[in-house]
Design a protein around this motif. Sequence first.
Motif, PDB file in Angstrom:
ATOM      1  N   THR A   1       0.834  -1.204   0.000  1.00 40.53           N
ATOM      2  CA  THR A   1       0.000   0.000   0.000  1.00 40.53           C
ATOM      3  C   THR A   1       0.866   1.251   0.000  1.00 40.53           C
ATOM      4  O   THR A   1       0.608   2.203  -0.749  1.00 40.53           O
ATOM      5  CB  THR A   1      -0.944  -0.004   1.219  1.00 40.53           C
ATOM      6  OG1 THR A   1      -1.757  -1.179   1.166  1.00 40.53           O
ATOM      7  CG2 THR A   1      -1.826   1.227   1.257  1.00 40.53           C
ATOM      8  N   ASN A   2       1.901   1.266   0.830  1.00 41.10           N
ATOM      9  CA  ASN A   2       2.796   2.429   0.877  1.00 41.10           C
ATOM     10  C   ASN A   2       3.465   2.678  -0.469  1.00 41.10           C
ATOM     11  O   ASN A   2       3.577   3.828  -0.905  1.00 41.10           O
ATOM     12  CB  ASN A   2       3.845   2.249   1.977  1.00 41.10           C
ATOM     13  CG  ASN A   2       3.256   2.363   3.368  1.00 41.10           C
ATOM     14  OD1 ASN A   2       2.193   2.965   3.552  1.00 41.10           O
ATOM     15  ND2 ASN A   2       3.921   1.785   4.343  1.00 41.10           N
TER      16      ASN A   2
ATOM     17  N   TYR B   1       0.900   4.205  -2.881  1.00 41.33           N
ATOM     18  CA  TYR B   1       0.683   5.641  -2.637  1.00 41.33           C
ATOM     19  C   TYR B   1       1.836   6.471  -3.188  1.00 41.33           C
ATOM     20  O   TYR B   1       1.612   7.548  -3.735  1.00 41.33           O
ATOM     21  CB  TYR B   1       0.522   5.917  -1.145  1.00 41.33           C
ATOM     22  CG  TYR B   1      -0.814   5.495  -0.584  1.00 41.33           C
ATOM     23  CD1 TYR B   1      -1.990   5.617  -1.334  1.00 41.33           C
ATOM     24  CD2 TYR B   1      -0.913   4.986   0.697  1.00 41.33           C
ATOM     25  CE1 TYR B   1      -3.213   5.221  -0.812  1.00 41.33           C
ATOM     26  CE2 TYR B   1      -2.138   4.594   1.230  1.00 41.33           C
ATOM     27  CZ  TYR B   1      -3.267   4.715   0.469  1.00 41.33           C
ATOM     28  OH  TYR B   1      -4.480   4.329   0.984  1.00 41.33           O
ATOM     29  N   LYS B   2       3.058   5.982  -3.069  1.00 45.00           N
ATOM     30  CA  LYS B   2       4.219   6.729  -3.584  1.00 45.00           C
ATOM     31  C   LYS B   2       4.162   6.856  -5.098  1.00 45.00           C
ATOM     32  O   LYS B   2       4.506   7.889  -5.654  1.00 45.00           O
ATOM     33  CB  LYS B   2       5.518   6.046  -3.167  1.00 45.00           C
ATOM     34  CG  LYS B   2       5.853   6.224  -1.709  1.00 45.00           C
ATOM     35  CD  LYS B   2       7.121   5.475  -1.353  1.00 45.00           C
ATOM     36  CE  LYS B   2       7.374   5.539   0.147  1.00 45.00           C
ATOM     37  NZ  LYS B   2       8.553   4.737   0.521  1.00 45.00           N
TER      38      LYS B   2
END
Length: 173
Positions: free
Chosen positions: A167-168, A171-172
Amino acid sequence: MTVGGNDLFQRLQQEMFVSSTTTVKKDMSTALDTYQDKLTSLMTEIRKVNPKAPLFLYSIYNPVYVYFANVSLISQSVADYNEAAKKTAQADGHAYFVDINHDLSDGQYNTKAKRAKLVKQNKNVNGQGLNLARYNDVMSEQHKNSNIYISNDDHFHPNHKGYGIMTNHLYKV
């Protein structure tokens, strides 16, 4: 989207115990071509429905790296598949490659020194010298080196922390 990981690891399980390096390289090259064709076909079908929808294509990762850090066939195959996926995403124009390979593969062995220590610990499993008995023994153990981002139930899919990493990265991108 996550595409190709199951196919790749099913092929690797078949190839891991083949003694001929030439046969393995040929078979893996054919598997890579098949993956590329299927991925291109999938993208083409999606674009027929929506030509401009943003697509996010996750990389493949090596879920068994912490157990078999010295088995270059696995890591190289993952890298080859990811290069093909990255090129396909770039060629699309509205697709984005989300590279999770090293974070999920390396797990808690996230520094050069930690990976070197892991490779040294795994020194008894080299190149393509892995045999079925050793593979089954390692995968059936509650191994002290289990990857903190991969499920201990199947040693393949991400666990809650692993999905957090994915998920991180999404998002990036």
